[in-house]
Motif scaffolding. Structure first.
Motif, PDB file in Angstrom:
ATOM      1  N   ASP B 168       0.853  -1.177   0.000  1.00  0.00           N
ATOM      2  CA  ASP B 168       0.000   0.000   0.000  1.00  0.00           C
ATOM      3  C   ASP B 168       0.902   1.246   0.000  1.00  0.00           C
ATOM      4  OD1 ASP B 168      -1.763   2.017   0.479  1.00  0.00           O
ATOM      5  OD2 ASP B 168      -2.789   1.031   2.142  1.00  0.00           O
ATOM      6  N   ASN B 170       0.237   4.162   0.475  1.00  0.00           N
ATOM      7  CA  ASN B 170      -0.076   5.060   1.590  1.00  0.00           C
ATOM      8  C   ASN B 170       0.818   4.788   2.806  1.00  0.00           C
ATOM      9  OD1 ASN B 170      -2.247   6.709   0.646  1.00  0.00           O
ATOM     10  ND2 ASN B 170      -3.533   4.876   0.684  1.00  0.00           N
ATOM     11  N   LEU B 171       1.151   3.506   2.998  1.00  0.00           N
ATOM     12  CA  LEU B 171       2.012   3.166   4.135  1.00  0.00           C
ATOM     13  C   LEU B 171       3.405   3.757   3.925  1.00  0.00           C
ATOM     14  CD1 LEU B 171       1.146  -0.593   4.903  1.00  0.00           C
ATOM     15  CD2 LEU B 171       0.162   1.481   5.879  1.00  0.00           C
ATOM     16  N   ASN B 173       4.076   6.399   2.054  1.00  0.00           N
ATOM     17  CA  ASN B 173       3.932   7.848   2.227  1.00  0.00           C
ATOM     18  C   ASN B 173       3.924   8.234   3.699  1.00  0.00           C
ATOM     19  OD1 ASN B 173       3.894   8.635  -0.409  1.00  0.00           O
ATOM     20  ND2 ASN B 173       1.675   8.503  -0.618  1.00  0.00           N
ATOM     21  N   LEU B 174       3.234   7.423   4.492  1.00  0.00           N
ATOM     22  CA  LEU B 174       3.180   7.700   5.932  1.00  0.00           C
ATOM     23  C   LEU B 174       4.585   7.684   6.519  1.00  0.00           C
ATOM     24  CD1 LEU B 174       1.248   7.993   8.462  1.00  0.00           C
ATOM     25  CD2 LEU B 174       1.661   5.564   8.798  1.00  0.00           C
ATOM     26  N   MET B 175       5.361   6.664   6.117  1.00  0.00           N
ATOM     27  CA  MET B 175       6.737   6.577   6.613  1.00  0.00           C
ATOM     28  C   MET B 175       7.541   7.803   6.164  1.00  0.00           C
ATOM     29  SD  MET B 175       7.241   3.873   8.468  1.00  0.00           S
ATOM     30  CE  MET B 175       8.966   3.402   8.434  1.00  0.00           C
ATOM     31  N   LYS B 176       7.326   8.219   4.915  1.00  0.00           N
ATOM     32  CA  LYS B 176       8.045   9.397   4.410  1.00  0.00           C
ATOM     33  C   LYS B 176       7.693  10.626   5.225  1.00  0.00           C
ATOM     34  CE  LYS B 176       8.701   8.067  -0.412  1.00  0.00           C
ATOM     35  NZ  LYS B 176       7.988   8.102  -1.694  1.00  0.00           N
ATOM     36  N   SER B 177       6.393  10.763   5.523  1.00  0.00           N
ATOM     37  CA  SER B 177       5.967  11.946   6.270  1.00  0.00           C
ATOM     38  C   SER B 177       6.551  11.939   7.679  1.00  0.00           C
ATOM     39  CB  SER B 177       4.434  12.030   6.330  1.00  0.00           C
ATOM     40  OG  SER B 177       3.948  11.235   7.377  1.00  0.00           O
ATOM     41  N   LEU B 178       6.890  10.753   8.174  1.00  0.00           N
ATOM     42  CA  LEU B 178       7.525  10.669   9.488  1.00  0.00           C
ATOM     43  C   LEU B 178       9.029  10.904   9.381  1.00  0.00           C
ATOM     44  CD1 LEU B 178       5.693   7.496  10.852  1.00  0.00           C
ATOM     45  CD2 LEU B 178       5.352   9.840  11.614  1.00  0.00           C
ATOM     46  N   GLY B 179       9.491  11.112   8.153  1.00  0.00           N
ATOM     47  CA  GLY B 179      10.909  11.388   7.935  1.00  0.00           C
ATOM     48  C   GLY B 179      11.759  10.136   7.860  1.00  0.00           C
ATOM     49  N   ALA B 180      11.149   8.998   7.492  1.00  0.00           N
ATOM     50  CA  ALA B 180      11.895   7.743   7.446  1.00  0.00           C
ATOM     51  C   ALA B 180      12.850   7.712   6.268  1.00  0.00           C
ATOM     52  CB  ALA B 180      10.926   6.566   7.355  1.00  0.00           C
ATOM     53  N   LYS B 188      10.883  -1.640   7.778  1.00  0.00           N
ATOM     54  CA  LYS B 188       9.640  -1.592   8.566  1.00  0.00           C
ATOM     55  C   LYS B 188       8.375  -1.766   7.730  1.00  0.00           C
ATOM     56  CE  LYS B 188      11.852   1.566  11.781  1.00  0.00           C
ATOM     57  NZ  LYS B 188      12.438   0.592  12.701  1.00  0.00           N
ATOM     58  N   VAL B 189       8.475  -1.540   6.429  1.00  0.00           N
ATOM     59  CA  VAL B 189       7.275  -1.708   5.588  1.00  0.00           C
ATOM     60  C   VAL B 189       7.466  -2.799   4.535  1.00  0.00           C
ATOM     61  CG1 VAL B 189       5.626  -0.590   4.055  1.00  0.00           C
ATOM     62  CG2 VAL B 189       6.635   0.701   5.924  1.00  0.00           C
ATOM     63  N   SER B 193       5.506  -6.403   4.904  1.00  0.00           N
ATOM     64  CA  SER B 193       4.305  -6.523   4.083  1.00  0.00           C
ATOM     65  C   SER B 193       4.508  -7.510   2.935  1.00  0.00           C
ATOM     66  CB  SER B 193       3.809  -5.155   3.613  1.00  0.00           C
ATOM     67  OG  SER B 193       4.589  -4.689   2.586  1.00  0.00           O
TER      68      SER B 193
END
Lengths: 275, 278
Positions: B168, B170-171, B173-180, B188-189, B193
């Motif tokens: 996904d 979106n997952l 993107n979420l990590m990116k937004s957390l600065g990963a 982690k993804v 997955s």
């Protein structure tokens, strides 16, 4: 937390510092035939610190594109976005977001999901779990710390997603139709909860939604968008929830209906026409 | 509290379902009955000379050969050789394939470059490589392991790579937004997955590894169940062939169950998904 009416209104007015600054933001894509598809015509908008602003527009108007740009996931084609005066690229971590899909990692327990952001930031296991547990306890989810997301209901999962967003302590929270997959009752409860949380923590919130009622019930201001290619059509100063103390009271207020009618008229949604 | 209640409810539901269906004991008795019945018919047919035991073997003959092969230790030597080659080849090929398949996520260009080679290798029945492998590495254990590795490698690689495509976005993107970082996103993804895809390849691969090993043993080998079956077959010793086939069946079942058990260990969240669906 007893506040007089005046104090509450002054809270609305005092904060004039700008959290997010959109200047002449434009966005276009190319389709498979290399045709330009303009999605965002021109948006210039200041989102003030600690305010709750909603962005309401007809479906397909480019709200999600706007969300992606503000969240820093997408670059605007033209114009710029600043978060606390800094360009968006360097500001990851300031903006936390929550979407319609809870985006919980199915392979992580609730506790590990909530501490994800802290883990990415490199905070030690013990410390991040303490923080996560504290948040979970605060919102009545401590019993589910070791459960996997699949065992939780939609409303609870969305609550966990919110806690995960809060755990990284962002100044700005972006909400992209976070309630639209939930049933009406759960939605009302979560709306109230989020308003309470935002008030307690003093966060800036941007809610992207097509639900006019939700926007009026929660917002200090509402930006109504035009059809695609979109731009800001009108801005309403609402502030019912903050003045009256809750979203439920806002929904019961006389002005709620007035706002609703006006915004509905602005959206110019033509029933039966596919947009 | 609520959680415990939920669990209780599910358990009760399961119990109710079980009560409605036929008891497992009865089902197992029926299964046993079928096996014993078949063996009895077979044996009787041999005794009354309705079928030729030289071409078909007979239950009593199979039993005698089993006792002999167990007592001489020959059966265990062969079984061990096959199992050892299968497991080693399976682990080596599956792990290597999965890791490379996952790493392809890092570079689309590289994945693109090797794509036709992977497709070509995937289409090739790996057993066709057995004569060459045996010429290069001899008829010992090493050839078995090499064959099983090759047979499992590509399947694992393709499966893992496909897994990375199902993520996904979106997952991420979420990590990116957390600065990963990309490494963090991978760890982690991408890995977790893709795990269900990797594990499902494992389940296929244990079968492929066994086929490769047995095929190799058919062609040339100093020991193994495949060699035992092949040699006995050439000598028309049908009873020994049967012993080999039945042992192989048991080995296959045990290996498959082992991999399935590993699955619930490695992806516990899938188990809780299934529980919910119930």
């Amino acid at each position: 937390m007893v506040q007089t009416y005046l104090e509450k209104t002054s809270m609305v007015d005092v904060e004039k510092r700008i959290a997010i600054e959109l200047r002449g933001v434009k966005k276009h894509f190319y389709d498979s035939d290399e045709n330009v598809i303009q999605v965002i015509k021109d948006i210039t908008l200041d989102i003030k610190e600690k305010e709750f602003i909603s962005i309401v527009g007809p479906s397909g108007c480019g709200k999600s594109t706007m969300f992606n740009i503000i969240a820093g996931l997408m670059e605007p084609s033209e114009g710029n976005v600043k978060v606390h005066g800094e360009s968006i690229g360097s500001s990851t971590g300031h903006v936390g977001y929550m979407m319609q899909k809870d985006l919980l990692f199915p392979w992580r327990t609730i506790l590990d999901n909530v501490s994800l952001g802290l883990e990415v930031k490199g905070i030690a296991k013990k410390e991040r779990e303490d923080i996560a547990l504290e948040y979970l306890a605060k919102y009545g989810l401590a019993d589910f710390a070791k459960a996997y997301p699949a065992t939780l209901s939609g409303g609870m999962r969305q609550r966990v997603a919110l806690i995960r967003t809060l755990a990284i302590d962002p100044d700005i929270i972006l909400l992209d139709e976070p309630f639209s997959a939930l049933d009406y009752q759960t939605r009302l409860v979560l709306e109230e909860e989020i308003l309470g949380i935002l008030r307690d923590f003093g966060k800036t919130a941007v809610l992207i939604t097509h639900d006019i009622g939700e926007a009026i019930a929660m917002s200090d201001r509402i930006a109504v968008m035009t059809q695609r290619p979109t731009s800001v059509k009108k801005i309403y100063d609402v502030g019912l929830a903050k003045r009256l103390g809750s979203g439920m009271k806002a929904r019961a207020d006389q002005r709620y209906n007035e706002f609703f009618e006006n915004i509905w008229a602005d959206l110019d949604i033509q029933i039966g026409r596919s947009s | 509290m609520e959680m415990i209640q939920v669990e209780n409810v599910t358990k009760q539901k399961i119990r109710k379902v079980k009560r409605k269906s036929t008891p497992i004991l009865f089902i197992n008795l029926c299964r046993l009955g079928i096996i014993l019945g078949l063996l009895a018919v077979w044996e009787l047919a041999v005794r009354f000379q309705m079928i030729n035991p030289f071409l078909m073997g007979s239950p009593s003959g199979i039993w005698e050969e089993s006792v002999r092969l167990v007592q001489s230790g020959q059966l265990f030597t062969d079984m061990f050789a096959t199992v050892y080659g299968t497991i080693f080849g399976f682990v080596l090929g599956s792990l290597l394939g999965s890791i490379i398949g996952l790493l392809l996520w890092y570079s689309k260009t590289f994945a693109n470059i090797i794509d036709p080679f992977v497709v070509a290798l995937n289409g090739l029945p790996k057993i066709a490589l057995a004569p060459m492998i045996i010429i290069w590495f001899g008829s010992g254990m090493f050839s078995k392991i090499a064959l099983a590795s090759i047979a499992t490698f590509i399947v694992a690689l393709l499966s893992a790579y496909q897994g990375t495509h199902q993520i996904d976005s979106n997952l991420i993107n979420l990590m990116k937004s957390l600065g990963a970082t990309k490494g963090q996103i991978f760890k982690k993804v991408v890995i977790p997955s893709s795990l269900p895809w990797i594990i499902s390849a494992f389940r296929l691969n244990i079968g492929f590894a066994l086929i490769a090993v047995i095929g190799g043993e058919f062609i040339s080998s100093d020991k193994g169940l495949g060699r035992m079956i092949f040699v006995a077959g050439n000598l028309f010793n049908l009873n020994v062939v049967w012993v080999g086939v039945l042992t192989l069946m048991a080995v296959a079942i045990i290996l498959y169950v082992g991999v399935s058990k590993m699955e619930s260990r490695l992806i516990p969240w899938e188990a809780s998904n299934k529980q919910r669906e119930n």
